[in-house]
Enzyme design. Structure first.
Site, short mmCIF file in Angstrom:
data_model
loop_
_atom_site.label_atom_id
_atom_site.label_comp_id
_atom_site.label_asym_id
_atom_site.label_seq_id
_atom_site.Cartn_x
_atom_site.Cartn_y
_atom_site.Cartn_z
N GLU A 417 0.80 -1.22 0.00
CA GLU A 417 0.00 0.00 0.00
C GLU A 417 0.83 1.28 0.00
OE1 GLU A 417 -2.75 -1.02 3.24
OE2 GLU A 417 -4.21 -1.42 1.67
N GLU A 493 -4.35 -10.40 -0.04
CA GLU A 493 -5.11 -10.37 1.22
C GLU A 493 -6.56 -10.66 0.87
OE1 GLU A 493 -4.60 -6.72 3.52
OE2 GLU A 493 -2.50 -6.64 2.94
C1 GAL Z 1 -5.11 -3.93 4.09
C2 GAL Z 1 -3.69 -3.74 4.55
C3 GAL Z 1 -3.38 -4.50 5.79
C4 GAL Z 1 -4.46 -4.30 6.80
C5 GAL Z 1 -5.76 -4.74 6.22
C6 GAL Z 1 -6.92 -4.52 7.14
O1 GAL Z 1 -5.51 -2.90 3.28
O2 GAL Z 1 -2.79 -4.10 3.55
O3 GAL Z 1 -2.16 -4.06 6.30
O4 GAL Z 1 -4.55 -2.97 7.15
O5 GAL Z 1 -6.05 -3.98 5.09
O6 GAL Z 1 -6.82 -5.16 8.33
#
Ligand code: GAL
Length: 980
Positions: A417, A493
């Site tokens: 990010e 993720e």
């Molecule tokens: C994503 C980020 C993670 C964490 C997650 C939410 O956008 O890459 O570091 O913040 O969201 O828990």
């Protein structure tokens, strides 16, 4: 940004360049025959409020530190009683004005005096290594300044040979919490300054290995491995097991067993230069990008992954080896095969363990600038600011050089990010040049110029499916689009594991297993980062953002893992294990067959033993072994089930087939359960009329206490059940549609889709009123007509309760008809009743042993279970709805004396929840000690529940898991269980 005169003379901690005085980055290794001295342990410590607040006299011999405190290195001073931790997700906890940082800059001076061991060699050099310091350090040895560095989770070394003395060496380190580097370290986690990884003094003999690079490929078409070790200065490499002895720089090919995460075959080797012998562990594997896929040793890999932050509730990001190993064992035991080291390189020993135990690793650089997204167009983003480019490159280099010799590391990730900017291109170009053998990943730029993967986070199932078919929405630039469309896809993720959930895992997995482009995903995230605290009356609990007096914080968003902070697996991990199990067990019991499919990417099934059990109404009847052929990856076999075992029992029968480890492996013992499947035997389910009592129906009658109907007594005015046989009912069963919103119900503030948990509260589902319209007793039944509705709204649920009875059983049919235009699904639809607190023991035949919801129920197995009410609770760090058991056919709640209430499904199974507090109390609680058991056991018998989804960061539940407000009818039977 305008430059100002003071920018030209910024102090080192505000200088965006990487630092000064450090040695070039090189490979990390745990041992060699060169001497080393750990400088971990107690250090003298002094905290100042500002960077320049204290003098530097402490760096000198004989400095007086009598009034200093002590901290343990590795460690964070804020977790050792000095200052406090603070949590923000995206926002920088200081004004954005790169590279400047606030004057209030907690600064820890550390001092340690050490002697050299007796046998410390006198020749050669010596190097002082710091494996991790957050966020900026200035270092002195014996009064001489060595230099400064930034880059918290990366190693930094200084040459110190000429400064060392036999005794009384004074090592002084000044650590600033904030530095220019902090702008590059905006990961979603606690801000935890300190020397949090090891400090080591390393002897460097003359002609010791300055650096080395192990190249160990595997050709799956020939079975040949190829080894070449580059080293400066040159030396020899021996691999006794392979009979190899070759000079560095030379290549040799020969037959080997390859390394994969499933078969982490390592060959013990040694690298010997004239000055040093270094034990190596070589894993042969070749990674390729071909046919639009990422392959290892010629085969597509399916990542069943997880994002791992380094976290321990007591020590923060200072992790001991035991904890690292524990993480990997837990991952392997839960069928996880991949880890993304979000969002920084982990302690290097963790990667040794990944090599050894077998995990695919995305090694991610220590880089995130997410907080700039708060500004228009990411104004000032360091990845688009030349002043930071050397630091970015330095970070990429330190990661790759440190970790390049790990077979487990298969992908380099530039960071997380950071939006987009040329700095990322500089990093990826350098990485590709230095290590063309691995793939590069970066998610946050939609065109993916610097990535070998099309990668997304939290994409919906629908979007992922389109991508799987290579039919995603095109990018505006046709060339960029064509390039992206040819890339393999991962969800770097997904499935936000915050609180209860994540939901929808099975549905993602089905997509990954259908479309080969979809190479799996990495659940966010591994562990809740809750920090232990104590209430005034001594109860311990886990705290989250805002519990340490932070001005700016993001609450419990820091608790979104598959493990609770103490590393107890949450129901989410149990579910994930089931969803990603590497053997699929299905079948057709009507035909007497079970089908097994090998879902491994590389191994056959010869490491597994298959057994079956046969149970009737949850009672074990028989068991045996199932002979399963070894089956190549991807292959299936249909096998015959045994004849139905003989039994006197009657009722619902189910085969359970289990795959367990046939022998002990380094990550789990023989017998460890890897995969399972249940096959219900058709036609055996107990018909409702046999499940409930069979007596003739009786009529309601007026009695002294009210209306008597079979074993029940009802209040004539309200129609409420007050007694069932000898059981006093604390709160009569009545409609309940409310649940304490889960984090996923509440959703994240930035979500554009409806956030149902918010809507429910706006409508007032937590304060429904029950108006009694009629209580009619006729010859056969007692009917209570009600309307259940919240104030200030014309939405309502017409709810009729129709009671009938035999001599010893009450039966209830509930009919619900929504009125008005319901704008959202309901949380739940069921009955809530209250029993005295003594009814603390629950037995049920249904899904278990753990909690389940409509889209988190893969791991729920049909069986007979018994648990105390207290053990049916899931202690989410922020209390919320939990603990439902699915598919319940019958349940009994009993006192210690055995007296109890039996509830029977009639015929549709119900969801069972039992707890010692109401949903209202659960909702109001912020931390676990806020939940105080009352005088009532609250039992919810749900006809339906709304799904869970993942909206705390991703998509909500899929439509098929929505509990829409619609006419419904359901029935249950109640009877008294008499105690001994
Ligand atoms: C994503 C980020 C993670 C964490 C997650 C939410 O956008 O890459 O570091 O913040 O969201 O828990």
């Amino acid at each position: 940004m305008d430059t100002r005169p003071e920018d030209a003379r910024l102090p080192y901690y505000e200088d965006p360049s990487p630092g000064s005085g450090t040695l070039p980055a090189r490979a990390w290794y745990a041992t060699s025959d060169a001497a080393r001295l750990s400088l971990d342990g107690p250090w003298a410590f002094r905290l100042s409020a500002t960077a320049e607040g204290a003098d530097t006299a402490f760096t000198q011999d004989g400095a007086d530190t009598t009034d200093w405190q002590e901290v343990t290195v590795p460690g964070h001073w804020v977790l050792q009683g000095h200052g406090a931790p603070a949590y923000t997700n995206v926002r920088y906890p200081f004004p954005i004005d790169p590279p400047r940082v606030p004057t209030e800059n907690p600064t820890g001076d550390h001092r340690r005096v050490f002697d050299l061991p007796e046998r410390w060699p006198t020749d050669g050099e010596a190097v002082l290594r710091f494996d991790g310091v957050e966020s900026c350090a200035r270092v002195w040895l014996n009064g001489r300044e060595l230099g400064t560095f930034q880059g918290s989770r990366l190693p930094h070394e200084f040459a110190v040979g000429d400064l060392l003395r036999r005794e009384g060496n004074v090592l002084a380190v000044r650590v600033h919490q904030w530095s220019a580097g902090s702008y590059l370290e905006d990961q979603d986690m606690w801000w935890l300054p300190g020397i949090f990884r090891d400090v080591t003094l390393l002897h460097r003999p003359e002609q010791a290995a300055a650096d080395f690079f192990v190249h160990a490929g595997y050709d799956h078409t020939t079975g040949q491995g190829t080894l070449r070790v580059d080293c400066v200065p040159g030396g020899r490499v021996t691999v006794p097991e392979l009979g190899l002895d070759l000079p560095t720089g030379e290549e040799r090919s020969l037959p080997v067993e390859p390394w994969t995460a499933e078969t982490p075959r390592l060959y013990q080797a040694e690298l010997a230069t004239e000055g040093e012998r270094i034990p190596l562990r070589v894993g042969f594997r070749t990674l390729t990008l071909e046919d639009g896929l990422f392959k290892a040793n010629g085969r597509r890999v399916l990542f069943r992954g997880v994002n791992r932050h380094e976290f321990h509730p007591e020590t923060g990001r200072a992790l001991d080896l035991e904890t690292m190993r524990r993480d990997i064992l837990l991952m392997k035991q839960h069928n996880i095969n991949a880890v993304r080291t979000s969002h920084y390189p982990p302690h290097p020993a963790f990667l040794d363990l990944c090599d050894e135990l077998g995990l695919w690793v995305i090694d991610e650089c220590d880089l995130e600038t997410h907080g700039f997204c708060e500004l228009e167009d990411w104004r000032g983003n360091p990845v688009a600011d030349d002043r930071f480019t050397p630091a970015l490159l330095d970070r990429a280099r330190r990661m790759v050089e440190r970790d390049k010799n790990h077979p487990s590391v298969v992908i380099w990730s530039l960071g997380n990010e950071c939006g987009s900017g040329p700095g990322l291109g500089v990093m990826s170009a350098w990485i590709r040049e230095r290590d063309p053998s691995r793939a590069v990943h970066y998610e946050n730029d939609r065109a993916y110029p610097d990535s070998d993967f099309y990668s997304r986070m939290y994409a919906s199932h629908a979007e992922v499916e389109l991508i799987g078919r290579r039919a995603e929405e095109p990018l505006p630039d046709p060339r960029a689009d064509a390039r992206r469309r040819a890339l393999p896809f991962i969800l770097c993720e997904y499935a936000h594991a915050m609180g209860n959930g994540p939901g929808g895992l099975s549905d993602y997995q089905r997509l990954f297993e259908t479309h080969e482009r979809l190479q799996g995903g990495f659940v966010w995230e591994w562990i809740d980062h809750g920090l232990p605290k104590r209430t005034e009356d001594g109860k311990t609990y886990f705290a989250y953002g805002g519990d340490f007096g932070e001005e700016l914080h993001d609450g419990n968003f820091v608790c979104d893992g598959l493990l609770f902070p103490d590393r107890t697996p949450s129901p989410g991990l149990v579910e994930y294990k089931k969803v990603i199990e590497p053997v699929h067990i299905t079948g057709d019991p009507a035909n007497g067959t079970v089908t097994l499919t090998n879902g491994h990417d590389f191994t056959d099934l010869s490491h597994l033993t298959f057994t079956w059990t046969y149970a009737i109404e949850g009672e074990h009847v028989a068991e045996g072994e199932l002979k399963v052929p070894a089956l190549a990856p991807g292959a299936s076999a249909e096998l015959a089930l045994p004849e139905h075992p003989e039994s006197d029992l009657s009722g619902e029968a189910v085969w359970t087939v289990r795959a367990t480890l046939a022998r002990t492996l380094p990550w789990a013992a023989e017998g460890h359960l890897v995969a399972w499947g249940q096959l219900p035997v058709p036609g055996t389910a107990t018909p409702p009329e046999r499940r409930r009592g069979t007596g003739a129906l009786v009529a309601p009658a007026r009695a002294d206490e009210g209306i008597a109907l079979g074993p029940g007594v009802f209040d004539p005015a309200s129609g409420a059940l007050t007694r069932l046989g000898g059981l006093a009912i604390d709160a009569p069963p009545r409609l309940d549609v409310w649940r304490a919103p889960t984090d996923n119900d509440l959703g994240a503030p930035w979500q554009s889709d409806a956030r149902h948990g918010v809507r429910w509260q706006e409508i007032g589902l937590h304060r429904m009123r029950h108006r009694v319209d009629a209580v009619d007793a006729d010859g056969a039944s007692l009917t209570v007509r009600t309307r259940v509705a919240p104030a200030a709204s014309d939405l309502g649920l017409l709810t009729d309760y129709r009671w009938t009875a035999t001599e010893d059983e009450l039966r209830l049919t509930v009919t619900v008809t929504p009125q008005g235009d319901w704008p959202c699904p309901l949380p739940r639809l069921g009955l809530l009743l209250g029993l005295p607190a003594t009814f603390g023991q629950v037995t049920w035949f249904g899904g278990g042993p753990g909690e389940a919801y409509p889209d988190t129920r893969a791991a729920s197995a049909l069986g007979r279970y018994e648990l105390p009410v207290d053990a049916m609770q899931t202690p989410y760090v922020r209390p919320q709805e939990n603990g439902a058991r699915a598919d319940v056919r019958w349940a009994e709640l009993r006192t210690d004396g055995g007296t109890g209430l039996r509830v029977t499904a009639d015929p549709e199974p119900f969801w069972l929840t039992a707890r010692r507090w109401t949903s209202g109390q659960l909702h109001a609680a912020e931390h676990t000690p806020d939940l105080v058991p009352g005088d009532t056991v609250w039992v919810t018998l749900d006809h339906a529940q709304h799904g869970i989804g993942s909206q705390s960061c991703g998509p909500g539940p899929l439509p098929q898991y929505h509990l829409n407000a619609a006419p419904a009818r359901f029935s249950l039977a109640f009877s008294e269980v008499k105690g001994a």
